[in-house]
Scaffold this motif. Structure first.
Motif, short mmCIF file in Angstrom:
data_model
loop_
_atom_site.label_atom_id
_atom_site.label_comp_id
_atom_site.label_asym_id
_atom_site.label_seq_id
_atom_site.Cartn_x
_atom_site.Cartn_y
_atom_site.Cartn_z
N THR A 109 -5.26 43.23 32.17
CA THR A 109 -5.03 41.90 31.59
C THR A 109 -6.04 41.60 30.50
O THR A 109 -5.71 41.07 29.43
CB THR A 109 -5.11 40.83 32.70
N HIS A 110 -7.31 41.95 30.78
CA HIS A 110 -8.37 41.69 29.79
C HIS A 110 -8.10 42.49 28.52
O HIS A 110 -8.26 41.97 27.41
CB HIS A 110 -9.72 42.08 30.39
N ALA A 111 -7.73 43.77 28.68
CA ALA A 111 -7.47 44.61 27.51
C ALA A 111 -6.29 44.07 26.70
O ALA A 111 -6.33 44.02 25.47
CB ALA A 111 -7.21 46.05 27.95
N LYS A 112 -5.22 43.66 27.40
CA LYS A 112 -4.06 43.10 26.69
C LYS A 112 -4.42 41.80 25.99
O LYS A 112 -3.95 41.53 24.87
CB LYS A 112 -2.91 42.88 27.67
N ASN A 113 -5.24 40.99 26.66
CA ASN A 113 -5.69 39.75 26.01
C ASN A 113 -6.50 40.06 24.76
O ASN A 113 -6.41 39.35 23.75
CB ASN A 113 -6.54 38.91 26.98
N TYR A 114 -7.32 41.12 24.85
CA TYR A 114 -8.11 41.51 23.68
C TYR A 114 -7.19 41.92 22.53
O TYR A 114 -7.41 41.54 21.37
CB TYR A 114 -9.05 42.65 24.05
N ILE A 115 -6.16 42.72 22.85
CA ILE A 115 -5.21 43.13 21.80
C ILE A 115 -4.51 41.91 21.21
O ILE A 115 -4.33 41.80 19.99
CB ILE A 115 -4.18 44.13 22.38
N GLU A 116 -4.15 40.97 22.10
CA GLU A 116 -3.48 39.75 21.65
C GLU A 116 -4.39 38.94 20.72
O GLU A 116 -3.97 38.50 19.64
CB GLU A 116 -3.10 38.91 22.87
N ILE A 117 -5.64 38.74 21.15
CA ILE A 117 -6.57 37.95 20.34
C ILE A 117 -6.86 38.65 19.02
O ILE A 117 -6.93 38.01 17.96
CB ILE A 117 -7.88 37.72 21.13
N ASP A 118 -7.01 40.00 19.08
CA ASP A 118 -7.26 40.76 17.85
C ASP A 118 -6.11 40.59 16.86
O ASP A 118 -6.34 40.40 15.66
CB ASP A 118 -7.48 42.23 18.20
N GLU A 141 -1.48 52.95 19.24
CA GLU A 141 -2.70 53.64 19.64
C GLU A 141 -3.48 52.83 20.68
O GLU A 141 -4.04 53.39 21.62
CB GLU A 141 -3.57 53.92 18.41
N GLU A 142 -3.51 51.51 20.48
CA GLU A 142 -4.22 50.66 21.45
C GLU A 142 -3.55 50.74 22.83
O GLU A 142 -4.23 50.83 23.86
CB GLU A 142 -4.25 49.20 20.99
N ILE A 143 -2.22 50.71 22.85
CA ILE A 143 -1.49 50.79 24.12
C ILE A 143 -1.73 52.14 24.79
O ILE A 143 -1.98 52.21 26.01
CB ILE A 143 0.02 50.55 23.90
N LYS A 144 -1.69 53.21 23.99
CA LYS A 144 -1.93 54.54 24.56
C LYS A 144 -3.35 54.63 25.11
O LYS A 144 -3.59 55.20 26.19
CB LYS A 144 -1.71 55.62 23.50
N SER A 145 -4.31 54.08 24.36
CA SER A 145 -5.71 54.10 24.82
C SER A 145 -5.87 53.32 26.12
O SER A 145 -6.58 53.76 27.04
CB SER A 145 -6.61 53.51 23.74
N LEU A 146 -5.18 52.17 26.22
CA LEU A 146 -5.24 51.37 27.43
C LEU A 146 -4.64 52.12 28.61
O LEU A 146 -5.22 52.16 29.71
CB LEU A 146 -4.49 50.04 27.21
N GLU A 147 -3.47 52.76 28.39
CA GLU A 147 -2.82 53.50 29.46
C GLU A 147 -3.69 54.67 29.92
O GLU A 147 -3.80 54.95 31.12
CB GLU A 147 -1.46 53.99 28.99
#
Length: 735
Positions: free
Chosen positions: A31-40, A298-304
């Motif tokens: 959730t934190h990582a997705k929020n970071y992507i969202e905020i970015d 790339e962000e999604i792949k890195s998160l996964e």
């Protein structure tokens, strides 16, 4: 319980807890990582819009500068004034190519004063049409350069600059330059790591003219690519997907929320985020949306990948932890069995200790209660006869006596006062030791208290040829604290100074700064250096030999120190043998509560006219005390009757009316407390009220509280001082 059984009982909850912790941790991380992507993305989106608006302003200034160069070109001026379209085109064609190559301009116009087009340099075959655009209308109206982003009839969304053309001070026409928004937005894609393009609602376009406009500008576009929109960008073709079409067709009845939201979609195996701004931000009319898209694959792949590594590492660590837990729990169980056996032994020992402690506490409480009861009885048994001795001696002094007889009687009174002080010191010491001495702060006149204390002790000082001096700082007036305890400290220290001084002076200094400083300076015998550290201990005097020549039991200074500490102060001592001693008291200065009134000082013991001829009952079982008080009050003009106990008082109240009862607490049959309670109950029926003052040899605060709670109005402690009794009678009757 065996080691195996305890592990079996714990293992399932342990595994569940570990899995829950892992699951919650992974969910929180994801959730934190997705929020970071969202905020970015939100930040990039907002930054893109900010940069776009700045770039549009920059392009506007560039186009304005280019129009100035064009209208200042002499060749173009001559061709325009001649009205020769072919000549004007030939002379401006190269300029158009230069502008297109170096500045990406896509439109170059010359317009007549009547707003008809004279020449489209970028499309010379089309001319003569009326220019119905806002930027053109604004330039005609203001005769100044105007700019704006407008949707053209051919679907071009263009930044336009229209400049009036003035030759020799005369307006002769208009020059217009334009740049397609797609050209402006495409240049930011690599810079901001996003793609920006403009979507236009089809309702504002004509398909044939729009497709003709694409051919004219050489741009890419497809009318059928999206349901209700067309896109002005050469790069958007790769995003052709139903998800993007759904985003553009989203039911945005709440426009503020719609343009604040972000959207996720996938296309061709990649993940994207999209956000929109109202195109009204660029033009004066809401004709579509500004679309910002970013590839987040790339962000999604890195998160996964990170989550997968977390799961694997967590499982490995958990497995190792589980194995370690399994081994540790076996050792714990073995130690637990040993500890359990030892615990039973300790519990037995504790139960025995607890029983002994309860018995010891009960014995201590009983001893403490017996001590308090003993002190109360001693106080009563000593104060009651002492009251009779001092009272009767005072009455004898009022008769005709020779000087020797008066001297002898005064010696009796001094000895009685000395005995009274010893009793008071013992009671105060007991109260302090048991923690029953309470502090009752109030606002009082400190200067008057000091002066009154000195006036009381001055006769004793004069008898030893000692000068009692006082220096009070002018700023010292009222002080918020316990008036009685401050007075007691002053009396004890000054009395101590008089006792150990044979001549010279005793000085009392009062100063006020951040603290209240009280100094008692004497020229007495002084204190040996080896005794200074013990002088404040209980039952300690300077030397044992002094017990033969100086009165007291060695409690005065101990009581002073403990009273000072109860008042949150401190006491210092400086002494030199044969020179004298200085005691310094430091008390905190505390602001008085709002509305606090100064405690009045009693200045007179004369009987007021308002209490003349009062009818008084004296309830006292001791005949000597009863006789002494009756004779004294009768001499003052009061009408006095006697009662030996509470039952006697109740009988007299039925026979006559009285104004005041002086009620002893301890009497046979019916004591003073019970008699007062009965009187107050009877008054609820009769509506009358008689004042009652307690006469008590019990000087503890608990005894005073019982008097007041039973319904008494005031109290006087034995031995009774005639002045104090008259003051309290007057105060009670006037209250």
């Amino acid at each position: 319980m065996s080691p195996l059984s305890i592990r079996n009982r714990i293992i399932i909850p342990f595994v569940i807890v570990v899995l829950l912790i892992l699951g919650i941790g992974i969910i929180l991380f994801s959730t934190h990582a997705k929020n970071y992507i969202e905020i970015d993305f939100q930040n990039r989106k907002d930054q893109a819009m900010t940069v776009l608006l700045k770039e549009i302003n920059k392009e506007s200034e560039i186009l304005k500068g280019l129009t100035k160069l064009i209208i200042s070109n002499p060749n173009l001026k001559s061709a325009w004034l001649e009205g020769d379209r072919e000549n004007l085109y030939e002379k401006s064609k190269e300029i158009n190519n230069t502008l297109l190559k170096n500045f990406d301009t896509t439109h170059f116009y010359f317009h007549n004063l009547d707003r008809t087009n004279f020449l489209r340099v970028h499309n010379p075959a089309r001319f003569g049409d009326y220019i119905d655009r806002s930027s053109m209308a604004e330039a005609v109206r203001t005769k100044k350069v105007s700019s704006g982003i407008e949707l053209g009839p051919y679907g071009t969304f263009t930044l336009r600059i229209v400049s009036p053309w003035i030759i020799d001070g005369k307006l002769v026409g208009y020059v217009e330059l334009g740049k397609e928004m797609g050209v402006i937005t495409d240049k930011f894609n690599s810079i901001l790591d996003v793609e920006i393009f403009v979507s236009i609602h089809k309702e504002f376009l004509n398909r044939e003219k729009w497709e003709e406009g694409l051919r004219m500008t050489g741009s890419y576009g497809s009318w059928d690519q999206f349901t209700n929109h067309v896109i002005l960008s050469n790069s958007v073709k790769k995003y052709f997907c139903s998800d993007l079409d759904d985003i553009l067709n989203y039911d945005h009845y709440d426009q503020a929320k719609y343009f604040r939201e972000t959207f996720d979609f996938t296309f061709d195996g990649k993940s994207y985020k999209a956000g929109l701004f109202d195109a009204k931000l660029l033009s004066m009319k809401s004709i579509g949306e500004i679309v910002v898209i970013r590839d987040i694959t790339e962000e999604i792949k890195s998160l996964e990948t990170t989550i997968t590594l977390l799961i694997i590492s967590s499982l490995l660590i958990s497995s190792l932890g589980f194995l370690l837990f399994w081994l540790i729990m076996g050792a714990i169980q073995r130690n637990l069995n040993t500890a359990n056996n030892n615990l039973f032994v300790k519990i037995k020992e504790l139960e025995i200790s607890k029983k002994e402690a309860i018995e010891s506490k009960s014995i201590a409480e009983t001893a403490n209660r017996m001590k308090n009861d003993f002190l109360a009885n001693v106080s009563h048994e000593l104060r009651t006869p002492l009251n009779g001795i001092l009272g009767m001696t005072g009455l004898i002094l009022d008769t005709d006596l020779d000087e020797d007889q008066k001297e002898f009687l005064n010696m009796i009174i001094e000895s009685g006062d000395h005995l009274f002080r010893i009793i008071s010191d013992l009671l105060d010491f007991s109260q302090i030791e048991t923690g029953n001495l309470t502090i009752q702060p109030g606002l009082f006149n400190l200067s008057n208290l000091v002066k009154n204390t000195i006036s009381v002790l001055e006769p004793a000082a004069k008898r030893k040829n000692i000068k009692l001096l006082c220096s009070i700082q002018p700023e010292v007036l009222n002080y918020y604290g316990d008036r009685v305890r401050v007075g007691q400290i002053l009396i004890n220290l000054i009395t101590n100074a008089i006792k150990y001084s044979e001549k010279g002076t005793i000085r009392v200094n009062i100063e006020l700064s951040e603290e209240l400083e009280i100094s008692i300076i004497d020229t007495g015998v002084g204190i040996p250096e080896d005794k200074i550290n013990t002088i404040f201990e209980s039952f300690v005097q300077i030397e044992n030999t002094y017990t033969k020549t100086h009165e007291g039991v060695g409690l005065g200074l101990s009581i002073v120190k403990q009273l000072v500490e109860l008042l949150n102060g401190k006491i210092n001592l400086d002494s030199k043998l044969g020179v004298g001693t200085t005691f310094k008291i430091f008390l905190p200065v505390i602001p008085a509560p709002e509305g606090a009134k100064v405690i009045a000082e009693k200045v007179s013991s004369k009987k007021s006219e308002t209490v003349t001829e009062l009818r008084i009952i004296i309830a006292e079982d001791e005949a000597i005390n009863r006789m002494y008080i009756k004779k004294f009050l009768t001499k003052q003009g009061f009408l006095v009757e006697e009662a030996v106990n509470g039952r006697d008082v109740l009988a007299k109240l039925k026979e006559n009316e009285f104004d005041l009862i002086l009620m002893d607490m301890g009497m046979p049959e019916v004591d003073g407390i019970e008699a007062t309670q009965r009187i107050r109950e009877q008054e609820k029926q009769s509506g009358k009220y008689i004042k009652i003052i307690a006469l008590t040899a019990n000087a503890f605060p608990e005894d005073v509280r019982r008097c007041i709670e039973s319904g008494m109005d005031h109290f006087v402690s034995k031995p009774i001082k005639e002045k104090d009794l008259l003051d309290i009678i007057e105060e009670t009757m006037q209250s």
